[in-house]
Structure formats: structure tokens, C-alpha cells
Design a protein around this motif. Structure first.
Motif, PDB file in Angstrom:
ATOM      1  N   UNK A  94       7.684  -3.989  -4.345  1.00 30.75           N
ATOM      2  CA  UNK A  94       6.327  -3.499  -4.745  1.00 30.75           C
ATOM      3  C   UNK A  94       5.792  -2.408  -6.046  1.00 30.75           C
ATOM      4  N   UNK A  95       7.453  -1.986  -5.981  1.00 38.18           N
ATOM      5  CA  UNK A  95       7.424  -0.842  -7.231  1.00 38.18           C
ATOM      6  C   UNK A  95       7.795  -1.044  -8.178  1.00 38.18           C
ATOM      7  N   UNK A  96       8.606  -2.961  -8.180  1.00 38.83           N
ATOM      8  CA  UNK A  96       8.025  -2.913  -9.834  1.00 38.83           C
ATOM      9  C   UNK A  96       7.042  -3.536 -10.305  1.00 38.83           C
ATOM     10  N   UNK A  97       6.164  -3.408  -9.479  1.00 37.52           N
ATOM     11  CA  UNK A  97       4.807  -3.662 -10.170  1.00 37.52           C
ATOM     12  C   UNK A  97       4.424  -5.092 -10.155  1.00 37.52           C
ATOM     13  N   UNK A 105       0.906   4.161  -2.698  1.00 36.97           N
ATOM     14  CA  UNK A 105       0.759   5.503  -2.762  1.00 36.97           C
ATOM     15  C   UNK A 105       2.859   6.132  -3.930  1.00 36.97           C
ATOM     16  N   UNK A 106       3.106   5.796  -3.033  1.00 37.67           N
ATOM     17  CA  UNK A 106       4.652   5.662  -3.712  1.00 37.67           C
ATOM     18  C   UNK A 106       4.794   6.644  -4.804  1.00 37.67           C
ATOM     19  N   UNK A 107       4.474   5.401  -5.789  1.00 40.52           N
ATOM     20  CA  UNK A 107       4.484   5.684  -7.232  1.00 40.52           C
ATOM     21  C   UNK A 107       3.054   6.227  -7.631  1.00 40.52           C
ATOM     22  N   UNK A 108       1.909   6.208  -7.264  1.00 40.80           N
ATOM     23  CA  UNK A 108       0.644   7.513  -7.089  1.00 40.80           C
ATOM     24  C   UNK A 108       1.371   8.758  -7.316  1.00 40.80           C
ATOM     25  N   UNK A 142       0.610  -0.974   0.579  1.00 42.22           N
ATOM     26  CA  UNK A 142       0.012  -0.131   0.121  1.00 42.22           C
ATOM     27  C   UNK A 142       0.759   1.615  -0.246  1.00 42.22           C
ATOM     28  N   UNK A 143       1.949   1.221   1.155  1.00 42.62           N
ATOM     29  CA  UNK A 143       2.621   2.628   0.857  1.00 42.62           C
ATOM     30  C   UNK A 143       3.511   2.565  -0.577  1.00 42.62           C
ATOM     31  N   UNK A 144       3.735   1.150  -1.416  1.00 44.01           N
ATOM     32  CA  UNK A 144       4.124   1.269  -2.806  1.00 44.01           C
ATOM     33  C   UNK A 144       3.675   2.052  -3.288  1.00 44.01           C
TER      34      UNK A 144
END
Lengths: 711, 711
Positions: free
Chosen positions: B568-571, B537-540, B533-535
Motif C-alpha cells: 500500500x505504501x506504493x500508492x 499513517x506510515x507515509x503520513x 490504513x496503517x500504510x
């Protein structure tokens, strides 16, 4: 608890603010049994939500009084035959309050038992979390998503007016039912309801009477935090009749007077603003705390004590209440009997209309209607599929008199109007008739789709209507409910791709086909030529419980060599067969003929043999026997899909996908096709890459799967 | 042609019907050069649509007078810096009339040449068929889909009021720009505009001035066929100030007086009903014939002759017109200079606010903000991802002051409001402040999304807001434009699956994830736990040109063993690795932990080794290097996807798919999961079938493809 008793001051109708004349009918005094019935409804809602530990007690508790007056004093219905054609319709647009409706249906004797109430919101019950039309007798339309029910009610009222215009004759008032709709602040805020209200005002739907539950509470608390407009003034601006009942909790006489007044306003739809206390009787009444949560145990007991019920018992209905309501139900049954006799008499004087009506109500299309569908030879001219659709409507509108068409202000672009069509309009405008079969929806796509759901639910018409495919997305909320509630509506969705050209990316759908293909029970048709367009209409009209979206081109399409209605109604078929093919090209709509050209080019320039499959409808192809599907997409040959839209979903039918996973471009359409390589060359290049990629690999048909999906 | 000259009778302001006081500013007489400028705009629209053989000349010809008065007498802007923060905003909600806007931009000296006008609606031009914000300097928002621009304008006006509330100080009126919006009958009919108008009235947006082109014509012809409501009365009901200018074709003084009057109404948004003649000057003026089709050659010539232009010449601009407009542009540039000096002085007195503002305008987030994102250990409690989202907002709202949140009346369910949030409200309500950062959108999902597009376009805020995932579909039209116009908006979409339980199929999304995944430039995140979830938001928050939809659960989710923000920010990433795995299970959100349990069960009960991949965002995974993607989904291992929603689209990442291609069910959520077999057993069964099906076959990773997509 002053709110629990009738106000001391003022006569019975003193709280009605009138905008029009009030009728003369005498209002009978209400008695203890009425109060008992109202409180029974309230307590059933309290008990069911408490038992489920889920649901919305507030609205049922606040709206029990108006429900009682409406159902017991006004509404004509026969619980033993919920399908009686001239029954009054009731729509609970604030569908989260469905325990109100379930309680009423049970008490009046519909096929909904006390056990069903006890199973509220439980697996596979007839009492789901929001009312679903196909599962529960007496539920006219599926509601819950806010604003939808209101627009459905407008559709039901249009259908009533259209049926009256079509079938009523002197001495035969066959269709004169009212459509009643409850709605709350949430519905009042939703754009879909605003659109529908504007349309209803224009259409002067006098038999539509809605009741706005003005309880001042929504989920965020006081509606004053977001909603301070003058709702009644807005409805007046739409051309509605408005009435305000100030004490909707107690003043049954005022409620009755208001409904009676609205019944007498025959040239306008009506809205009664009913000021109520949400969760009436609860410790938390008048607050957001009773909106979406069951009452606590002590509060349940308190409510029961307050209303003179045994606080230790649950799901109790006093026999007087059953008696009262069953008596009204019996009166409704008698009215249906009278109506049936009237209908029999009608047969003798108006045989053709009678037979047409009876057939329509049976849900059957006229025998042999399909012979009117146009067919095409390969030598016929290239024609845009929106024009092919027009040709279908031109041919079938006479043989299917229940077909009503329309458009969201794109008539000339959607080609939805047959030449001699008459608009559905109040005759006083001089531009149409009540019996008209063409609806001018205005630029109101969402209301259009929701109104169509109401039209379809009425039972005497099959609605079709047009907009650009891209703007069916505006109506996504309503289209979803078409599918869920299993109604036959037809979206004529033209300008279906980058092929619309100059209007550009704002109007060119990319995700839209995928979106609606992913929606269960929704047929998305993208026909490639004339025969496929006829096939799409054939399936759309004969699938009684499934909505259809027909994606149609702005640009001309050639007639294919091997297309027939019989092939196309299988959802996908072999358009170009070839022995020993190295690749199968699968495509839809405007790209099929380009794929066929690519197959020719592959042969001529590369000596490569390609088959071509046209797949106008995934959903229908999915339903074919596996054997057939494997004939279309056999093992051993890699499949390349081609469609000028998102590739998402095509992986199900192909090994490789050529599509458009980006937005389009504004330019003459052939240039746009070239830019994105939807040309024989662009397809050939990818076909060769596909063949190369699978060389030396065993290729299984995408039809072969490891397991079946849950359906 | 009496309509072409000023009416003989009546003084200059006699045609203004006033609802409020009119200001005292003297109205200067208009002269020939004004008429010349107006006719130049009209003829440029005629020429460009004629050359393109496509487009909408009618609205530009009818609205040229009001455009001239508005742009040349009222609007502050600097064509050399279209990004000046306090510029007046202009939105053409009836975007099909974009040649009006392109002509104005060119004439005032924006970077839009005569060649650009000549390339109207041509491939890769700066003048596409409808205005696109990212391609054309001076276009604030992308319009064309009707009603959207109007709602965007409401967003721009909210952002102005919020910026003023946040940054303005005594002597520093940094943000006081007006937002002007033109809209037509089509926009007036659309629900999204109705919702936005109701919201704007509630919010008392005094700096919003809209002009309703009352030309009585839409595509179906006379608007009387579908649209007979009293539009001004409706806007009054919303709380707007209304004015009627009866002769919008000629009466420039009345137009000026009306705008001036509206400027002085500071506690309400305003709408000017401007009665005009569509296609003014054409032989077909006042008819639908000039709405969406270029004029015929002889009509073009006739218009030119009528207006004193050479009928043989095209794309001609008299030098006086350039001079007049360039002078106004120079005045605008001088005003920007003054503003820049004010801003410099502000720095000395209000250093913190100044620096914050300058940073916001640069589009950069505060240094190190991401350190505030919460992280979780596997031993932390199971929490619903809607609550995890709330935890993010709680942590980051202080460090990202430009973040504004809100909800469509589901605050307590969406968990979008941090504890000490202040509502954005007119202070006189006593429930918020102009500087508030929490928006009460009401039950208006479509307007919410469109308003967010306007908020994001303003430049000082980043909007996030909540509704149920299922009801993001109501906003599909606006979400599409978020993606197309490349704005950073965040949809907090809770209750994201059948896991919402009792509310049932009407509220349980099936097609929704697929729909928005198929939309280009839109990130759909479905996090499985706290770190994901944090990831999300980071990407958004760091993706400046892409909207996001965060699909979040109602039900609790355990914290995963191997999740990190970095993974997670790698999708997609490997959540459970295992050497020699027989199958890869790929899943998202609430199903990941069930898939992990299935892997355990497969090992224990069947001796089968399974890897598990968590894939919270397809779009972001797609953008990773192929090498990484092959590590996640390696060759040789069949992949089974698991998601409690439509399987459509999952074929891209998996060989076999387990999902829900039907509607859900109303019941406590664990029972719904069991019914549809989203359990370790249900997954195991399908994993075994998958392994079996691929036994003896060479298995290529779905990442390996025959060719690249066009992006």
C-alpha cells in the motif's frame, strides 16, 4: 422534574436581561394548548429520529418552546404559498435539528405530510438529513454545514433592506419582513458566522433577529472544553443588540418579550441568548447523548408519558395543535392577501417599480437585456479579462436593476464596481443608501459567498461579487451550498493564475479550477477574451439554478479571431480550424492566445497543422449534443490541453495535458510564464511530442466513452 | 509634518490605555540611532518595492517603529541559527508587508543579503511576494493569505506551552519563548483568525502577544466602509488582554511599555491595538494609495529627504544601524549558547526527556516505531476505517510521543482520541494539562488546520486532527498553505463519501478528493482496509515535508486478501491479479471490496476475467518508478475506475470512469450505494461496457504519456 414546569418565582418577563427598551405590547398568557403544541413538536422529533434510527433529537426538544412562540406569535407566512415575497424568513442554521423545522412545516400546513415525517432521512424523501431548500416547501436555504445558515440569514436580511430601500414608498411598506435565525454553539464557533455577524453589525440590519441556543452541549460534550468566550459580549462588539432569556425551556413569556424587544430595536441586528436544556424531557437531557443519536425505546416512551402522550403511539398530533397552527396559517394567508392588494394599488401609483418588482419575482430577466453585452472585434485592444468583466457590468447594470455587485475588499483589483454605483450602506454613514447595489463585504470571503446564497434566496436580487480566484477557496463551504441549493450567484474571481505575477505562490491558484469543476452544478468560466467574457456573463445570468465562478486575468489578453458570444456559450468551440490537422490544442483563458501563437509557430517552423479549441466552460460543453462535441474534438486527432494550472480533469477532454502540477513563482508574470514554458515554444514542443506519441495509433476522441455517467 | 516627531504633550507612557498592571521594568530612553534604524527599515521597503515596481510599502512604513522595539528590545533569536528551539517566534500575518520582515532579517544578520532585498519579487529569489517559510531563513510560517499567520501564531504558542508542559523541569525552563504576531485589519476580519482567537483565549496562551496594526486602511480605502466593530472588545470577549497604543508612529516608549505589560499577563493571550499611519512619511500616507503600490519616484525621494537620507541613493544602510542590530543578534547568539548549556545539564538530570527532545528536534521518528503499526489478516473482522485509524493511534501514541491529536468537536465520530489521552488544557480548568496531547479545537475547522501548520512549524510535535472529509473544505485556505510550506500535518477526514448515509448531500463529499489531489504536495489517502490504513499513517508520519489527508469511512470495510503495508505504501498495487484479464478495475477505499466482488461476479456470471487494483494514494503512486506503475496498470488492458465521488482526475489512471458527478442522497448508506449503482452489478455492467468499447482497439496504459510534467 422541576424543569418541566414554569418557574414558581418571578413575573413573566423577569428573566429577560435587557439592553434596550422593551416594547409595550401586552403579552398574552400562555395556556395548555401552547404546552401541548410544544410537546407535540418534541415528540414528533423523537418519533422521526427513532424511526429513522438516525438524526438529532436534542436540538428540536430544546428549541420547541422558542419555535412555538416565534412561529405562532410572530411569524407571517402562508403555508399555501411559500413564495410570498414579504413572508418572514426563518433559517435553522443548526440544520442537524431539522426535525424541528419539518415538524413545524407539517403542523402549520405546508406541503409536508405525516408520511413525509415518517420518511425522515429516507431515500428520495422531502425530509433529508439536513434541510435542503430546493426539495422541501418552506425551507428557505440549505443548512447543516455549521455557520452557513447564520450567514445566509444575514444575506436574506440585506436583501430585505435593499428591497425596502428600492421599492418601499410612502404608504407602501412592501418589504418589511423579519429574518429569524436559530443557531447553536457550533455555528457560533465557525468563522463564517463570525464574519457575517461583523458585517451585519456594520450594516445595522434591524430586521435580523437571531436566537442562540445556549445549551452548553456540542458533540464533544460540554462546550466548556473548547468554547468559554463571552458570546454576547462578542456580538455587542460587532454592534448587535443582545438579550438573555435564562429559562428557554419554560418561560414562554420571557421568550416573547425578548423577541418583541428585538423587533423594536430597528438600528441593530439582535441576538437572543436562549439558555435551554438539550433533549428536554429525555433521560439524557442536558448531555451530549441526545445531540446526535435517537432516544432509546424506553426513553421515547418515558418522554411521551412525561408529556401526557400515549407511550404506545407514535407520530400523533392532537387536533387542538393542528387547529391552533392552522388558524395562524390562515392569518398568514390573509396577510398575504392584504399585501397582494397593496401591491395592486402600488401598480397604479408606481407603475415602473411595480412592473420591475413583478418581473424580478418571476425570475425573468428584462427582455432584450443581452443586447447590452459588449462585443469585440479582433482588432480591438488587448484587455485584461477583469477589465472586460468591468465593461460588462458597466453596460448591463442599468438594464438588469436586480444585479448587485460587491467585493471582499478588492474592489479596485476585481473591477466589480461600475462608475456610478451606490454602496449599500445605512444612510447615516453618509457613504451609501439602503437601495445601494454595491456591497462592501470586507475581507470576509467565506461570509461573502454565504451571504450571496442568502441574497439569491430572497428573490429580488442577483448577487455578484469579487475576490481573487485563490481566495474563493476560503469560501469553499459556501460555494458548495450554492451548487447544492441551486442558486444563481456569480463569483468574479480575478487574478486567476500564475499570470498574477509578483504576489507569488501564496496567491497563485493551481488546484482551484479543478476543485470547482469537480463540484456538481457549478459553472467555472475562464474566458479568453472580450466576447467570451460576455458569454460567461450571459450564461451566469441566465442559468437560474446554477452558481458561476468567472476566472479572470490580471494581465491583458488579445481579442481572438473567431470568438463570438454564440460560440462561447457552447462551453467550447473551434477557435482556429485547419483541415488535416495533426493535433488539436485545447485551452482556456489567458493560454488560448498563446496556443494560437503556437499553432502558427508549428506551421511555420515545423510544417505541422494544429487546430485550436477554446474551452471556457467544461460544464456547459458537457451539456452540448454529442454531435457538436465531436465536431470540436473529432476522432482521429490527438488532443493536447494547455492551462497554467493543475492538469487534473483535463484528461477528460484531451489525450495529453500541459499544465502546472506544482506551485508557481513570484516574479513579473511574463518571466513566470517563461519559467514554466507557457510559451509558443513550450506548447509546440509538447504538441510535437503528442503527435509523435500517437503516430500509428488509432485515436478516438475523448468525447467517445464506453458508458454514460449517472447525473 | 507633526506626525513625524514625538508628540509634545504627555509622558512616555501616557498613551497606553491599560487593562492590567504594568510591569516595573524601567524603559530606557530612545535615541537617534533608534529613529535611524526605523527609517532605514522604511526606506528599504520603499526602495525594494520601487525597484520591483510591485509590492506593499504602506505596512512596513507604518509598522517599522513597533518592529524596531520588538526585535531589538524584546526578541531573542540567533540569526546564525534560525532553528534554535527556544527562539522567540515572529509571524507577519499581514504577509503582504513582507519587505518589513525581509529588511529586519537582513539588518539583523540572517542569511539574506542586500542583493536578496534588491531581488524582491523576482524569479527564484529568497524574497518572494509573500513570506515563504521553506525558502527564507528566519521566516517561521508562510503568510499572505489573510488570517492564516494569526492562526499559525496560535499554533506556535500552543506548541510552546505544550513543550514547556512536557519538558520544563524545576531549574530547566527550556521552553519559555514568546510568539509575536503582527496582523492588520484584513486578518482581523477573516473568520480563520476569529476562530483561532477564540481558541487562544480559551487556552489562556500567556506567551502569545499580537500587535494589531490599526491603520484604518484596507484595499477598499477606509475600513469604516465595512469594518466598524469594536475589535478590542471582541478580543476581550474571547478572554484576551488588550492594550491600546495611540501613537504607534512615534511613541516608542508606549510601545515598549505595552509589550512589557503583555509579557506580564501570563494567563491570557494579549493584543496591542497599535494605531499607526500607513505609509508613514509618504505624500500618500494614511491613504489606500500606499497599501499595495510602490511610491512614485518623487515620493521615494521625498521620504528619503524627510528622514535625512540621500534622495539619490537606494538600498543604503547606515553602519550604526547594522552595528545596533548585530549587537542584539550577538546577544541572541549568547542566549542560545546559555540555552545549549542548560540543555546539556538537563541531559544529566533528565536523560530520557533530553534524548526524546533532541530526537524530536532532529525530525527523526523513534527507531522501530513502525513495528507498532497494526496489521490485519483477511479473516479479521470488517471494521470502519475511522476505527482502524483509531487502532493505529492507540498503538503508536506511546512510541511517538510527539504525536498530538485532536478534533473539531467530532471526537466520537472521528475516533481521534486514544483511550488514556490527556487533553491539552490550562490545568486550572481541571480537564487537562499543559502537557496534554489531545486538542479540543471546537467547531473551527479552518483555524484547526491553520493552528496545525503552526504546531508543525514549532518543531516538537506532529499534529493530527479530525473532522468530516466534507469539512476539510472549510479549511482549504490553510491546507493549501500546509502543502506550500511543506509541513507534516495529518487530517483525519472521516465520513468520506455517500457511505456516511443519512446525513445526506450537505455532508457527503463529491468534489473533495479531487480538490486535494489537485493540490501539489498534498497526499490524499483513501485506505480500503486495515493494512492500508496503517500504510497511510506510515507515509503520513514519515513524509516530513508533506501534509496528508486520510479519507476514512463511517461504514465497515472487510480486510482484503492481498493488502499489506508494503504494497500500500506504493500508492497503488494489484489487489486481485488474474492472467489474461480483459479489464482492470481500479478503486479506492470503501469501493475496493465492491470491485473485488464485481470481479468475482464477472467471472461467475459472464466468464470475464478482471484484475483489481487498489490505489489508496495517487501522489505516492505517481512517485513510483514507471516500471512498477506499468506492472500495476499494464498495456493492453482497459482500465475502469470506481470511486463514489467525482470522476475528475481518474482519467489519469483509467480509460473509463465510474463515479458520482452529482450530489448524493440522504438515506441508510446501503440504499444510497444501490441508488447510484455502486454494487457488484453496477460495476460489472460498466466493466462489460468498457471491454466492449475497447474491443479491437490497441490499448495503451494510461501510465504511458507523450511527455513529462514540469514538477
Amino acid at each position: 422534574m422541576a424543569r418541566l414546569v414554569k418557574p414558581a418565582a418571578g413575573g413573566p418577563r423577569s428573566n429577560v436581561l435587557r439592553n434596550g427598551d422593551v416594547g409595550d405590547a401586552a403579552i398574552m398568557p400562555y395556556s395548555e394548548v401552547d404546552t401541548l403544541a410544544i410537546n407535540t413538536i418534541r415528540i414528533l422529533a423523537v418519533d422521526a429520529t427513532f424511526k429513522a434510527n438516525s438524526g438529532h433529537p436534542g436540538a428540536p426538544m430544546g428549541m420547541a418552546p422558542v419555535s412555538h412562540v416565534l412561529f405562532n406569535k410572530f411569524m407571517n407566512f402562508n403555508p399555501k404559498n411559500p413564495d410570498w415575497a414579504n413572508r418572514d424568513r426563518f433559517v435553522l442554521s443548526n440544520g442537524h435539528g431539522c426535525m424541528l423545522q419539518y415538524a413545524l412545516l407539517h403542523l402549520f400546513g405546508y406541503d409536508l405530510s405525516m408520511d413525509d415525517l415518517k420518511n425522515f432521512r429516507q431515500l428520495d424523501s422531502k425530509t433529508p438529513g439536513h434541510p435542503e431548500a430546493h426539495d422541501t416547501p418552506g425551507i428557505e436555504v440549505t443548512t447543516g454545514p455549521l455557520g452557513q445558515g447564520f450567514a445566509n440569514a444575514v444575506g436574506l436580511a440585506i436583501a430585505q433592506a435593499q428591497a425596502a430601500g428600492t421599492f418601499n414608498k410612502p404608504g407602501y411598506d412592501l418589504f418589511n419582513n423579519y429574518t429569524y435565525c436559530f443557531f447553536g454553539d457550533g455555528c457560533a464557533m465557525e468563522g463564517v458566522a463570525s464574519e457575517a455577524a461583523s458585517m451585519a453589525g456594520h450594516l445595522k440590519l434591524g430586521n435580523l433577529i437571531t436566537i442562540y441556543d445556549d445549551n452548553g452541549i456540542s458533540i464533544d460534550g460540554d462546550t466548556k472544553c473548547a468554547f468559554t468566550e463571552d458570546v454576547m459580549k462578542r456580538y455587542e462588539a460587532y454592534g448587535w443588540h443582545t438579550v438573555h432569556v435564562k429559562d428557554g425551556d419554560n418561560d414562554l413569556e420571557a421568550i416573547e418579550a425578548a423577541i418583541r424587544e428585538c423587533q423594536q430595536v430597528i438600528d441593530k441586528p439582535s441576538v437572543i441568548k436562549l439558555t435551554t436544556t438539550i433533549g428536554f424531557g429525555s433521560k439524557l437531557q442536558g448531555t451530549g447523548g441526545v445531540h446526535g443519536n435517537p432516544l432509546k425505546a424506553d426513553d421515547c416512551q418515558g418522554v411521551k408519558s412525561l408529556f401526557g402522550f400515549n407511550p404506545e403511539e407514535s407520530f400523533v398530533v392532537p387536533q387542538q395543535v393542528y387547529d391552533l397552527y392552522h388558524q395562524h396559517a390562515a392569518e398568514g394567508a390573509a396577510k398575504e392577501q392584504e399585501w397582494n392588494q397593496l401591491l395592486q394599488k402600488y401598480a397604479s401609483e408606481h407603475k415602473a417599480e411595480h412592473d420591475d418588482l413583478v418581473r424580478r419575482l418571476s425570475g425573468k430577466l428584462p427582455e432584450g437585456w443581452e443586447k447590452s453585452l459588449p462585443t469585440y472585434k479582433p482588432s480591438d485592444a488587448a484587455i485584461a479579462s477583469r477589465k472586460l468583466s468591468e465593461a460588462v457590468l458597466e453596460k448591463i447594470h442599468d438594464v438588469i436593476p436586480e444585479l448587485v455587485s460587491g467585493s471582499a475588499d478588492l474592489t479596485g483589483s476585481n473591477n466589480t464596481r461600475w462608475k456610478n454605483a451606490v454602496d449599500f450602506q445605512p444612510p447615516e454613514y453618509g457613504i451609501g443608501e439602503w437601495s445601494g447595489r454595491y456591497l462592501r463585504y470586507g475581507v470576509r470571503e467565506h461570509a461573502m459567498a454565504a451571504v450571496m446564497n442568502g441574497l439569491a434566496a430572497y428573490g429580488t436580487v442577483i448577487p455578484a461579487s469579487g475576490t481573487f480566484l485563490n481566495f474563493v477557496s476560503y469560501a469553499a463551504g459556501a460555494v458548495r451550498l450554492s451548487a447544492l441549493s441551486r442558486v444563481r450567484v456569480i463569483h468574479v474571481a480575478t487574478h486567476d493564475s500564475i499570470g498574477l505575477g509578483e504576489d507569488g505562490p501564496t496567491h497563485q491558484p493551481i488546484e482551484t479550477l479543478t476543485h470547482f469543476r469537480a463540484l456538481p452544478n457549478c459553472m467555472v468560466w475562464r474566458p479568453a477574451d472580450g466576447n467570451e467574457t460576455s458569454a460567461a456573463y450571459y450564461m451566469a445570468l441566465t442559468s437560474k439554478h446554477t452558481p458561476s465562478i468567472l476566472a479572470l486575468t490580471r494581465q491583458n489578453l488579445p481579442q481572438l479571431e473567431n470568438s463570438t458570444i454564440e460560440s462561447a456559450i457552447k462551453g467550447a468551440y473551434v477557435a482556429v480550424d485547419a483541415p488535416n490537422a495533426a493535433v488539436t490544442l485545447i485551452s482556456t483563458g489567458s493560454e488560448v492566445s498563446i496556443a494560437i501563437d503556437a499553432a502558427t509557430s508549428l506551421k511555420e517552423k515545423h510544417g505541422v497543422v494544429a487546430r485550436v479549441v477554446s474551452a471556457p466552460c467544461f460544464e456547459v460543453f458537457d451539456a452540448q449534443p454529442k454531435e457538436y462535441k465531436l465536431q470540436v474534438l473529432p476522432d482521429g486527432i490527438p488532443v493536447l490541453s494547455i492551462e497554467a494550472a493543475s492538469t487534473m480533469g483535463w484528461e477528460r477532454y484531451s489525450h495529453e495535458q500541459f499544465g502546472l502540477n506544482r506551485f508557481g513563482a513570484s516574479a513579473p508574470y511574463k518571466q513566470v510564464y517563461e519559467k514554466f514554458e507557457f510559451t509558443p515554444e513550450g506548447i509546440s514542443k509538447r504538441a510535437l511530442a503528442t503527435i509523435d506519441f500517437y503516430k500509428g495509433h488509432s485515436v478516438r476522441s475523448p468525447i467517445n466513452r464506453a458508458f454514460q455517467q449517472i447525473l
